[in-house]
Design an enzyme around this catalytic site. Structure first.
Site, PDB file in Angstrom:
ATOM      1  N   ILE A 170      -8.101   3.809  -3.222  1.00  0.00           N
ATOM      2  CA  ILE A 170      -8.919   3.237  -4.291  1.00  0.00           C
ATOM      3  C   ILE A 170     -10.365   3.177  -3.819  1.00  0.00           C
ATOM      4  O   ILE A 170     -10.640   2.940  -2.638  1.00  0.00           O
ATOM      5  CB  ILE A 170      -8.423   1.817  -4.661  1.00  0.00           C
ATOM      6  N   SER A 206       0.859  -1.188   0.000  1.00  0.00           N
ATOM      7  CA  SER A 206       0.000   0.000   0.000  1.00  0.00           C
ATOM      8  C   SER A 206       0.886   1.225   0.000  1.00  0.00           C
ATOM      9  O   SER A 206       2.046   1.167   0.444  1.00  0.00           O
ATOM     10  CB  SER A 206      -0.891   0.017   1.244  1.00  0.00           C
ATOM     11  N   TYR A 223      -1.318  -1.058  10.259  1.00  0.00           N
ATOM     12  CA  TYR A 223      -1.541  -1.349   8.840  1.00  0.00           C
ATOM     13  C   TYR A 223      -0.322  -0.986   8.008  1.00  0.00           C
ATOM     14  O   TYR A 223       0.136  -1.782   7.166  1.00  0.00           O
ATOM     15  CB  TYR A 223      -2.768  -0.591   8.344  1.00  0.00           C
ATOM     16  N   ALA A 230       2.720  -0.731   9.005  1.00  0.00           N
ATOM     17  CA  ALA A 230       3.822  -1.637   9.354  1.00  0.00           C
ATOM     18  C   ALA A 230       3.705  -2.951   8.594  1.00  0.00           C
ATOM     19  O   ALA A 230       4.711  -3.494   8.104  1.00  0.00           O
ATOM     20  CB  ALA A 230       3.844  -1.887  10.858  1.00  0.00           C
ATOM     21  N   LYS A 284       2.228  -3.397   5.721  1.00  0.00           N
ATOM     22  CA  LYS A 284       2.458  -3.165   4.296  1.00  0.00           C
ATOM     23  C   LYS A 284       3.925  -2.843   4.006  1.00  0.00           C
ATOM     24  O   LYS A 284       4.436  -3.126   2.913  1.00  0.00           O
ATOM     25  CB  LYS A 284       1.535  -2.056   3.789  1.00  0.00           C
TER      26      LYS A 284
END
Length: 244
Positions: free
Chosen positions: A185, A139, A152, A154, A156
């Protein structure tokens, strides 16, 4: 894109019940792939049961035994695996100081450990055929970070490191490993962050809009196909060059 860029390639797409995974499933089918579509929510892929070239697999990627069973099924039925798309993931936001150990373990179990488990299992099959493409989902926050998304981002970021290392180790065996790093998105998961944050993001994106799931799926088609035959260890940001 047109033509059959993935004709008869055997692909496993995780988290294919909705969002980016579903868009990737549909794009792969249009390009002629045989797709094993995974989701952990029973019923989320029932509408694909009778679709030609789709094989539905319901399991949780954080379950190592289930991962192994799925890969063994693909091997038994197809004798090969050409593409793995590690898309399944969860997003839990929390500010520093409010993050609990159980939540940390849950998000890492899905986003990192599940992807790593499937990467290893898929690589064993791909090494036998001396070819394959593994696509991990990172991401933009795994690159830039984002307030409130310590866990999150971390996970990714870990996906990026995993991708680069696996690419070096598996490249000599004919297996390419790359990652897609989407920006914001237009999916249910991303829109759940609230209109104020979404507008802030749009205002700081040169194209002044959210991305579309199909635009991420097209990036996956590219990385899965022979068009990217000399692309390895790359993190493909699909984020419209976000400014902040």
């Amino acid at each position: 894109m047109s033509g059959l860029l993935l004709k008869d390639k055997v692909c496993l797409v995780t988290g294919a019940g909705k969002g980016l995974g579903r868009a990737t499933l549909e794009a792969f089918l249009r390009e002629g792939a045989i797709v094993y579509a995974n989701d952990r929510e029973p019923g989320s892929l029932d509408d694909c049961m009778d679709t030609p070239n789709v094989h539905v697999l319901y399991f949780d990627v954080s379950d190592g035994a289930a991962d192994k069973k799925a890969i063994m099924q693909i091997h038994a039925e197809q004798k090969r695996l050409d593409v793995l798309v590690n898309n399944a993931g969860v997003m839990t936001d929390a500010l520093i100081g409010a993050i609990t150990r159980p939540v940390m373990e849950e998000i890492f179990a899905t986003n990192v450990f599940g992807s790593m488990e499937l990467l290893q299992l898929a690589a064993k099959l791909m090494m036998r055929q001396k070819s394959g493409s593994i696509i991990n989902f990172s991401s933009v926050v795994g690159i830039t970070g984002n307030p409130g998304q310590l866990m999150y981002s971390a996970t990714k970021g870990a996906i990026i490191a995993m991708t680069k290392t696996a690419a070096k180790e598996l490249g000599p065996k004919g297996i390419r490993v790359n990652a897609v790093a989407p920006g914001m998105i237009e999916t249910d998961m991303m829109c759940s962050v609230g209109p104020e944050f979404l507008q802030h993001y749009i205002d700081n994106t040169p194209l002044r809009r959210l991305g579309r799931p199909g635009e991420i799926a097209d990036a996956c088609v590219y990385l899965a196909s022979d068009m990217s035959s000399f692309v390895n260890g790359h993190i493909l940001s699909v984020d419209a060059s976000v400014l902040v």
